[in-house]
Design a protein around this motif. Structure first.
Motif, PDB file in Angstrom:
ATOM      1  N   ASP A   1       0.786  -1.230   0.000  1.00  7.81           N
ATOM      2  CA  ASP A   1       0.000   0.000   0.000  1.00  7.81           C
ATOM      3  C   ASP A   1       0.818   1.279   0.000  1.00  7.81           C
ATOM      4  N   GLU A   2       2.101   1.204   0.385  1.00  9.87           N
ATOM      5  CA  GLU A   2       2.857   2.424   0.677  1.00  9.87           C
ATOM      6  C   GLU A   2       4.122   2.582  -0.158  1.00  9.87           C
ATOM      7  N   LEU A   3       4.453   3.853  -0.406  1.00  8.26           N
ATOM      8  CA  LEU A   3       5.683   4.210  -1.119  1.00  8.26           C
ATOM      9  C   LEU A   3       6.528   5.153  -0.270  1.00  8.26           C
ATOM     10  N   MET A   4       7.831   5.102  -0.518  1.00  3.73           N
ATOM     11  CA  MET A   4       8.790   6.035   0.071  1.00  3.73           C
ATOM     12  C   MET A   4       9.429   6.817  -1.066  1.00  3.73           C
ATOM     13  N   VAL A   5       9.470   8.148  -0.943  1.00  2.00           N
ATOM     14  CA  VAL A   5      10.196   8.962  -1.908  1.00  2.00           C
ATOM     15  C   VAL A   5      11.683   8.732  -1.635  1.00  2.00           C
ATOM     16  N   THR A   6      12.417   8.260  -2.634  1.00  2.00           N
ATOM     17  CA  THR A   6      13.846   7.976  -2.434  1.00  2.00           C
ATOM     18  C   THR A   6      14.753   8.817  -3.312  1.00  2.00           C
ATOM     19  N   LYS A   7      14.162   9.513  -4.271  1.00  2.00           N
ATOM     20  CA  LYS A   7      15.008  10.288  -5.179  1.00  2.00           C
ATOM     21  C   LYS A   7      14.227  11.459  -5.740  1.00  2.00           C
ATOM     22  N   TYR A   8      14.916  12.587  -5.863  1.00  2.00           N
ATOM     23  CA  TYR A   8      14.354  13.738  -6.564  1.00  2.00           C
ATOM     24  C   TYR A   8      15.368  14.159  -7.610  1.00  2.00           C
ATOM     25  N   THR A   9      14.950  14.137  -8.868  1.00  2.00           N
ATOM     26  CA  THR A   9      15.864  14.463  -9.960  1.00  2.00           C
ATOM     27  C   THR A   9      15.453  15.732 -10.694  1.00  2.00           C
ATOM     28  N   GLY A  10      14.404  16.362 -10.218  1.00  2.00           N
ATOM     29  CA  GLY A  10      13.892  17.553 -10.892  1.00  2.00           C
ATOM     30  C   GLY A  10      14.735  18.785 -10.650  1.00  2.00           C
ATOM     31  N   THR A  11      14.354  19.850 -11.347  1.00  2.00           N
ATOM     32  CA  THR A  11      15.056  21.120 -11.204  1.00  2.00           C
ATOM     33  C   THR A  11      14.175  22.204 -10.588  1.00  2.00           C
ATOM     34  N   ASP A  12      12.904  21.894 -10.366  1.00  2.00           N
ATOM     35  CA  ASP A  12      12.007  22.861  -9.725  1.00  2.00           C
ATOM     36  C   ASP A  12      12.494  23.147  -8.311  1.00  2.00           C
TER      37      ASP A  12
END
Length: 126
Positions: free
Chosen positions: A58-69
């Motif tokens: 049911d669950e996710l963990m944010v592990t990476k941010y590759t954006g430029t915003d």
């Protein structure tokens, strides 16, 4: 012979003290639930600028941010999973200025926003 025994005893005592001081690497944390510990790795799922690790069915963990915003909005869900956790060091050292988190976030791991010197606004829920 007596000097040899004294030297051996001293070595054994020093070794024992060194091991005692350094510890065995064991955890004294008895509060953990039985089962396994989830450690973030390379993302299992990728959606635009975010990478996610599947914690359970049911669950996710944010592990990476590759954006430029620099103004980040963490999604509430992705692919029928609920985003509940922000992983260690995800935004560390980035130039983000604001973060908006949904109510579904229940855990923010160590150093998630470490050294984010431009971060001026964090919205925890709407």
């Amino acid at each position: 012979m007596k000097k040899f025994l004294c030297a051996m005893l001293a070595c054994v005592l020093c070794s024992s003290a060194a091991i005692g001081i350094s510890g065995c690497g064991c955890s004294d944390d008895n509060t953990l639930e039985p089962g396994y510990v989830v450690e973030e790795t390379e993302p299992d799922l990728v959606d635009g600028d975010f990478g996610f690790f599947i914690i359970n069915s049911d669950e996710l963990m944010v592990t990476k941010y590759t954006g430029t915003d620099t103004d980040i909005v963490i999604p509430e869900s992705y692919n029928n999973y609920t985003v509940t956790t922000i992983g260690s060091g995800v935004f560390s050292g980035s130039d983000i200025t604001s973060v908006e988190m949904p109510d579904t976030i229940t855990t923010i791991n160590d150093y998630a926003f470490y050294s984010c010197r431009q971060l001026t606004s964090v919205t925890l829920s709407q």
